[in-house]
Design an enzyme around this catalytic site. Structure first.
Site, mmCIF file in Angstrom:
data_model
loop_
_atom_site.group_PDB
_atom_site.id
_atom_site.type_symbol
_atom_site.label_atom_id
_atom_site.label_comp_id
_atom_site.label_asym_id
_atom_site.label_seq_id
_atom_site.Cartn_x
_atom_site.Cartn_y
_atom_site.Cartn_z
ATOM 1 N N CYS A 43 30.720 -105.419 31.351
ATOM 2 C CA CYS A 43 30.003 -104.198 31.737
ATOM 3 C C CYS A 43 28.984 -103.859 30.665
ATOM 4 C CB CYS A 43 30.968 -103.025 31.954
ATOM 5 S SG CYS A 43 31.783 -102.474 30.446
ATOM 6 N N CYS A 46 30.239 -103.243 27.152
ATOM 7 C CA CYS A 46 30.480 -104.462 26.359
ATOM 8 C C CYS A 46 29.207 -104.880 25.640
ATOM 9 C CB CYS A 46 30.959 -105.589 27.266
ATOM 10 S SG CYS A 46 32.525 -105.291 28.101
ATOM 11 N N ASP A 444 -13.889 -106.120 32.480
ATOM 12 C CA ASP A 444 -14.953 -106.836 31.788
ATOM 13 C C ASP A 444 -15.772 -107.605 32.827
ATOM 14 O OD1 ASP A 444 -16.347 -108.238 29.622
ATOM 15 O OD2 ASP A 444 -15.172 -109.959 30.303
#
Length: 756
Positions: A43, A46, A444
């Site tokens: 999980c 952890c 650009d």
């Protein structure tokens, strides 16, 4: 328009692959990156625990991703990999391997193990639930020993099928911590233990064997589908890695030798037959073939490759044999760089995920306390101990924060992986978060909206001189030059040009040569000092024209323009459809910039801008309250890319531009800019939807469980379903297509507005 794969392969800057979180202190020693596969995590709590253990090592900075089960560690030279593994082990987890390649089988093995346990649990749980529920509801059907039969059916489920939960709980207890598995294990064992004690003492009418077995089955099912889904997300990157050929036909003398691709070296000649993948980036030395580039660029139509063209590994030759000289091999190929960048971004953490990690780290202890208070509250209020116990078990089970821990990383895995498949490389998670508020896109001109290749758009002449004559004279002179203007004029004039001699270049001004006994000069208006410009040619005196002079007589002018990219119109139109403001930014003069802007329906034009001022204009737009994305490709765009909220670089741009950008577009198609914004918005919308569901689920379910409105069996099913829904919602990003419909855009934008 020349396809991107025929340009020079991108030499991906090394710092893109070494990019990592900033050091803790400016005096920290030079650190190196180590990637580790962590075993035993179940999980988000952890992951937080492993991360905390690694970060306790002096000089180490670690980020652990629960969804990918990987730790990205920056460590000083004096900290060994063994020291890292020891710290992980001390936290109760293991280091399975260095992350040197994609490990798709790891997900498959876990899914198969979970499927076996889930199958056994389901086979035993269904008859157990039928037997238990029926006999408790209809006492006259009860027979001697039915309770013992229920116990026997429950034992394999509780102690073998649920063993992973119990092992994780014991590991956590040894290290003084807790996780989601602690809640599941305690809930299952409590239900089983209560029921077994009731049989022994005969002190209770209600048994919870069905709850213990049912919760185990539901959670195993949720874990199984979660593992499959996580493997599916990881497979997007595995697919990129799979584009690499395994073997290659290398030319050795007069023979072709079949070698492993690892043995290919830069400069080797290798052969690609029809239907085979290119093993490396290189230049075509001989042959011709249509090449399928869809896996690399997302472009569906094949393109032609012939002698002199540059090609990239991972593409497929369709109908011809190619002899290629390898220029980039192994990890230096574009496909390997793409995969590395995409995985690096997946290992990063969004700001929202860091918040979720902190919540999950303290959530489990709070739930344990809430379960004890729930049982105590029921007893204090006069209810039976069994009623309070059932409510406490429901609280333990329903509160597991699986969905919360999976909400962000699974969506990021799917979104970034899908982007990589479409040629949209996200370098860091901040790029996705920045895209949420983008309202202005600065483009650009040269090399981005235009191809950088000049084309002849017109020829002006004096009276008595033909357009063909002026163009042929100009081309005869320019045939000795390699300048882009010269190439455009020669291409426009065609073949059979007059001979020219005594060619000379005038740097920054033009060229001249002797043609048919006369000196012919071709160049800018500055060359005409002292000469009279005929009235017919006055309007041609711009930076986009070159004059043709024979002797001292000005014969005409050739007008040129920088050719628009084939996708420029569609790309800008897509940005406008997204409701984004576009700004044309260029160092070119006003007239040329306005001409391009008019063609593309761009109203805001900033022309004649020096490279140093491009970043200044981006900052001015931001200071005015706009959230700015900058799209560029050149060295002079790098500062502006870095200054923008979101920097987007074309993959055929300069290394410096690629370093400064947050997103790199491999496809030479400006529609990819809009696709990148759409995908980022979709990914963020998915994350927010996941988090809304996960938080809402816990906020609503916990009180219902505490007051006894949720049976523990229903609580287990709801918890598992919550995780599966979150992962399933994330996997919907797999279906993202370029240029998605307006409805999807409006939904995403509506969610953006809601969360601001």
């Amino acid at each position: 328009m020349t396809p991107c794969w025929t340009r020079s392969p991108v030499e991906w800057p090394a710092d893109l692959l070494e990019k990592a979180p900033a050091m803790k202190t400016s005096t920290a020693p030079l650190r190196q990156r180590t990637d580790l596969v962590i075993g035993g995590m179940t999980c988000a709590a952890c992951a937080v625990r492993v991360e905390r253990a690694l970060n306790r090592i002096d000089g180490v900075e670690a980020t652990v991703n629960y969804a990918t089960e990987k730790a990205t560690v920056l460590r000083p030279p004096n900290v060994s990999r063994e020291a890292l593994a020891s710290a992980v082990g001390a936290a109760g987890y293991s280091v399975e391997a260095d992350e040197v390649e994609f490990d798709d089988d790891r997900h498959g093995t876990r899914a198969r193990n979970l499927r076996r346990r889930m199958t056994v649990a389901a086979v035993l749980t269904f008859p157990l639930c039928d037997l238990s529920i029926t006999l408790e509801l209809v006492p006259r059907f009860q027979f001697p020993g039915w309770q013992v039969l229920c116990l026997l059916l429950a034992v394999p489920v509780v102690f073998w099928c649920a063993a992973p939960f119990h092992r994780a709980t014991l590991r956590n207890l040894r290290h003084g911590s807790s996780s989601m598995d602690t809640l599941v294990s305690l809930g299952v064992l409590a239900a089983f233990g209560w029921s077994a004690w009731a049989i022994i003492t005969g002190g209770a009418d209600t048994l919870y064997f069905d709850v213990a077995a049912g919760v185990t089955t539901f959670i195993l099912a949720g874990r199984y589908f979660e593992a499959r889904a996580k493997g599916g997300a990881a497979s997007l990157l595995t697919a990129l890695e799979a584009l690499t050929a395994k073997q290659v036909r290398v030319v050795r003398g007069d023979a072709e030798v079949l070698l492993d691709v690892e043995d290919l070296r830069r400069g080797d000649l290798f052969v690609v037959k029809p239907g085979e993948r290119l093993a490396a980036d290189g230049v075509v030395v001989d042959g011709r073939s249509a090449v399928d580039t869809s896996a690399m660029t997302g472009e569906p139509l094949p393109v032609e490759a012939s002698v002199g063209d540059r090609v990239v590994g991972g593409t497929t030759a369709l109908d011809g044999r190619l002899l290629i000289s390898a220029t980039h091999v192994g990890a230096a190929t574009q496909v390997s760089r793409m995969a590395a960048l995409a995985e690096r971004a997946q290992a990063d953490k969004a700001n929202v995920q860091r918040l979720v990690d902190r919540v999950c780290a303290v959530f489990v202890p709070l739930v344990l306390a809430a379960a004890l208070l729930t049982m105590a509250g029921w007893v204090v209020l006069g209810s039976e101990l069994g009623t309070g116990f059932a409510a406490a078990v429901s609280v333990l089970i329903v509160a597991c924060p699986c969905a919360l821990g999976l909400a962000t990383p699974t969506a990021l895995m799917a979104g970034i992986g899908r982007g990589a498949q479409l040629g949209i490389l996200v370098k860091e998670i901040g790029a996705l978060e920045a895209s949420r508020a983008i309202d202005t896109v600065v483009l650009d001109k040269t090399g981005t909206l235009t191809s950088g290749r000049m084309t002849v758009t017109g020829v002006r002449t004096i009276a008595g001189t033909s357009r063909e004559e002026v163009l042929r004279l100009a081309a005869a002179v320019e045939s000795g030059s390699e300048h882009p203007v010269a190439a455009a004029i020669v291409a426009a004039a065609g073949e059979r040009l007059p001979d020219s001699t005594e060619f000379r270049a005038l740097p920054g001004l033009g060229v001249y040569a002797v043609v048919a006994g006369s000196t012919v000069t071709v160049g800018r208006a500055a060359l005409l000092d002292g000469l009279t410009i005929p009235r017919e040619l006055v309007h041609a005196a711009t930076d986009t024209a070159v004059f043709v002079v024979r002797g001292q007589e000005v014969l005409g002018a050739v007008e040129l323009t920088d050719e628009l990219r084939g996708s420029a119109h569609a790309g800008v139109e897509e940005l406008h459809r997204l409701g984004l403001r576009t700004v044309l930014l260029t160092g070119d003069h006003e007239r040329a910039a306005r001409a391009v802007a008019e063609l593309l329906s761009i109203n805001d034009v900033r022309a004649g801008v020096l490279p140093a001022d491009k970043a200044k204009i981006v900052r001015e737009l931001r200071d005015a309250g706009h959230c700015v994305a900058m799209v560029g490709d050149g060295i002079n765009d790098s500062a502006a890319l870095a200054s923008a909220d979101l920097g987007i670089a074309l993959a055929d741009g300069t290394d410096l531009a690629l370093k400064a950008a947050d997103v790199i577009l491999v496809r030479e198609d400006l529609r990819a800019v809009a696709d990148a914004v759409r995908l980022a918005r979709r990914t963020l919308a998915t994350i927010r939807g996941n988090l809304v569901w996960a938080f809402a689920y816990n906020v609503i379910a916990l009180p219902l469980a505490a007051i006894g409105l949720l049976n523990p069996l229903i609580a287990g099913a709801a918890m598992s379903l919550s995780s599966v829904l979150v992962v399933g919602n994330s996997m919907r990003l797999h279906s993202f297509r370029p240029g998605e419909d307006q409805v999807a855009q409006e939904v995403s934008q509506a969610m953006d507005q809601t969360t601001r």
